[in-house]
Design an enzyme around this catalytic site. Structure first.
Site, PDB file in Angstrom:
ATOM      1  N   SER A   1      23.732  23.842 -29.763  1.00  0.00           N
ATOM      2  CA  SER A   1      22.399  23.905 -29.173  1.00  0.00           C
ATOM      3  C   SER A   1      22.010  22.671 -28.361  1.00  0.00           C
ATOM      4  O   SER A   1      21.077  22.730 -27.580  1.00  0.00           O
ATOM      5  CB  SER A   1      21.369  24.138 -30.268  1.00  0.00           C
ATOM      6  OG  SER A   1      21.362  23.044 -31.160  1.00  0.00           O
TER       7      SER A   1
ATOM      8  N   HIS B   1      22.523  30.992 -31.203  1.00  0.00           N
ATOM      9  CA  HIS B   1      22.208  30.795 -29.781  1.00  0.00           C
ATOM     10  C   HIS B   1      23.063  31.692 -28.889  1.00  0.00           C
ATOM     11  O   HIS B   1      23.363  31.327 -27.745  1.00  0.00           O
ATOM     12  CB  HIS B   1      22.390  29.328 -29.388  1.00  0.00           C
ATOM     13  CG  HIS B   1      21.314  28.438 -29.911  1.00  0.00           C
ATOM     14  ND1 HIS B   1      20.062  28.352 -29.337  1.00  0.00           N
ATOM     15  CD2 HIS B   1      21.283  27.629 -30.997  1.00  0.00           C
ATOM     16  CE1 HIS B   1      19.315  27.502 -30.020  1.00  0.00           C
ATOM     17  NE2 HIS B   1      20.030  27.046 -31.038  1.00  0.00           N
TER      18      HIS B   1
ATOM     19  N   LYS C   1      15.516  34.005 -32.750  1.00  0.00           N
ATOM     20  CA  LYS C   1      15.685  33.451 -31.405  1.00  0.00           C
ATOM     21  C   LYS C   1      15.669  34.618 -30.404  1.00  0.00           C
ATOM     22  O   LYS C   1      14.629  35.247 -30.241  1.00  0.00           O
ATOM     23  CB  LYS C   1      16.930  32.569 -31.353  1.00  0.00           C
ATOM     24  CG  LYS C   1      16.665  31.259 -32.129  1.00  0.00           C
ATOM     25  CD  LYS C   1      17.827  30.308 -32.229  1.00  0.00           C
ATOM     26  CE  LYS C   1      17.399  29.050 -32.973  1.00  0.00           C
ATOM     27  NZ  LYS C   1      18.420  28.521 -33.883  1.00  0.00           N
TER      28      LYS C   1
HETATM   29  C1  PLP Z   1      18.305  28.088 -35.314  1.00  0.00           C
HETATM   30  C2  PLP Z   1      19.618  27.997 -35.968  1.00  0.00           C
HETATM   31  C3  PLP Z   1      19.773  28.291 -37.324  1.00  0.00           C
HETATM   32  C4  PLP Z   1      18.618  28.608 -38.218  1.00  0.00           C
HETATM   33  O1  PLP Z   1      18.062  29.863 -37.903  1.00  0.00           O
HETATM   34  P1  PLP Z   1      16.760  30.354 -38.691  1.00  0.00           P
HETATM   35  O2  PLP Z   1      16.847  31.829 -38.682  1.00  0.00           O
HETATM   36  O3  PLP Z   1      15.605  29.811 -37.918  1.00  0.00           O
HETATM   37  O4  PLP Z   1      16.837  29.779 -40.059  1.00  0.00           O
HETATM   38  C5  PLP Z   1      21.062  28.281 -37.850  1.00  0.00           C
HETATM   39  N1  PLP Z   1      22.128  27.962 -37.107  1.00  0.00           N
HETATM   40  C6  PLP Z   1      22.003  27.642 -35.787  1.00  0.00           C
HETATM   41  C7  PLP Z   1      23.221  27.309 -34.998  1.00  0.00           C
HETATM   42  C8  PLP Z   1      20.743  27.638 -35.185  1.00  0.00           C
HETATM   43  O5  PLP Z   1      20.638  27.301 -33.914  1.00  0.00           O
END
Ligand code: PLP
Length: 400
Positions: free
Chosen positions: A187, A215, A246
């Protein structure tokens, strides 16, 4: 001084230290739904470049309507974990829909991807096993691995030679099963893991491969299935974790997907699944609508790709250095932390909301503005942002 007083003073000192180091994180308060434009609490409307709202579904009318509908038909909440009385028909439907979307056999829902990763490794790997993790993997993967008894190996970020060295070492150490685990997309840089090569290496050393698709799910690859589709590996990744928070609607919820026996064992043993409440019906219903949208048409994903290509081209033409690639995470490199903060502040004055990242979130001297492009951005938003970047960048001497 009694213990409690001492304790609270200690906590206050920690907070002061965070402040003094310039690392204190403030919450910026929005008073509108998520979108291309958001209004912040002081009343200013700004173009948003820092949400993970890749497909623009966070406030999409069809998604909101599906959430309303599920509230009416399935209620507000279930007041239960899944296995007692927290599983509805729509939870099973969503799990099936995610499996067919991702090209796997079965899927298990969690309250968050953080929980999916937190509850993944401990039930599947024992003392005799090995887990090999990219050094820049997400915090939830690191925590999940800490909770399991397998021997841990770490390879230098995105470095296939080091991955091979770790695979050799794990084999030499006599590992029973080896699991290589990586973010599909990282990210901070928008780097896409070299999954095809990682799969080849894993095969050579008889290892399993797992990816975190937070992502990527929903927009990467020709039909948005994720990094495995992008890399030509549909059906060839053993374990996929991801988020509903997301691109896939942006509310909350996570999942693990893979072979049916793996998912079945997680339902028996994975602690965040066993000991935490089920995903709310409105989110589940809306997530099914999200999959309808994504599977029905590649329009949003295509618009995101076109927006991303445009923004990458124009911001580079304006003289900024960006991390190369194709991902809608577009890091605009500033290198200097103070300048990055000043740029972010000036951009906000010019109506563009994009945050600066600096140490310890990224390495020292690697400060940047991380922009995230969305399908909900229109050409005018992107043009206005490039103009604001150019003006602020010149004022601050970042570009000529
Ligand atoms: C955002 C993210 C998470 C956490 O996701 P949530 O559903 O908000 O707990 C886990 N791994 C990665 C790579 C992320 O970018």
């Amino acid at each position: 001084m009694n213990t409690a007083t001492h304790f609270y003073e200690h906590i206050q000192n920690e907070l002061d230290n965070i402040h003094h180091a310039g690392l204190f994180k403030e919450e910026r308060i929005l008073i509108t739904p998520q979108g291309a434009l958001v209004r912040i609490q002081d009343g200013r409307e700004v173009i948003n470049f820092c949400a993970n709202n890749y497909l623009g579904l966070s406030a999409h009318p069809a998604v909101i309507a599906a959430a309303h509908h599920a509230l009416d038909t399935h209620g507000y909440g279930l007041s239960s974990v899944r296995f007692i009385c927290g599983t509805q028909d729509i939870h099973k439907q969503l799990e099936q829909r995610l499996s067919s979307f991702l090209g796997t056999e079965d899927t298990i829902l969690y309250a968050a991807a953080f929980d999916a990763n937190g509850g993944l490794f401990e039930p599947l790997l024992g003392e005799q096993d090995a887990v090999i993790s990219d050094a820049l993997n997400h915090a939830s993967i690191i925590d999940g691995i800490r909770l399991c008894k397998a021997k841990r190996y770490r390879y230098t970020h995105d470095n296939l030679n080091d991955l091979e060295a770790q695979l050799k070492q794990a084999r030499a150490d006599g590992a029973r099963h080896i699991l290589v685990f990586t973010d599909g997309v990282f990210s901070m840089d928008g780097t896409i893991a070299q999954l095809d090569k990682i799969r080849e290496l894993a095969d050579r050393y008889d290892a399993l491969l797992g990816i975190d698709e937070c992502h990527a799910s929903g927009f990467l690859g020709p039909t948005g299935r994720g990094t495995h589709e992008h890399c030509g590996l549909l059906g060839k990744v053993d374990i996929i974790t991801g988020t509903l928070g997301k691109a896939l609607g942006g509310a909350s919820g996570g999942f693990t997907s893979g072979r049916k026996e793996v998912i079945a064992l997680l339902r028996q043993r994975s602690r965040p699944y066993l000991f935490s409440n089920t995903v709310a019906p409105s989110i589940v219903g809306a997530s099914i609508a999200v999959l309808d949208l994504i599977e029905g048409s590649t329009q949003l994903r295509d618009k995101l790709a076109a927006n991303t290509a445009f923004f990458r081209r124009e911001i580079a033409a304006a003289g900024f250095e960006i991390k190369p690639g194709i991902h809608p995470i577009v890091p605009v490199m500033v290198y200097d932390a103070v300048k990055a903060q000043a740029l972010s502040k000036r951009l906000l004055e010019l109506g563009v909301y994009a945050v600066g990242f600096f140490y310890p979130v990224v390495a020292t001297g690697q400060a940047r503005i991380r922009t995230q492009i969305s399908a909900v951005h229109e050409m005018a938003h992107l043009q206005k942002a490039v103009a604001a970047f150019s003006q602020a960048g010149r004022e601050l001497g970042i570009i000529a």
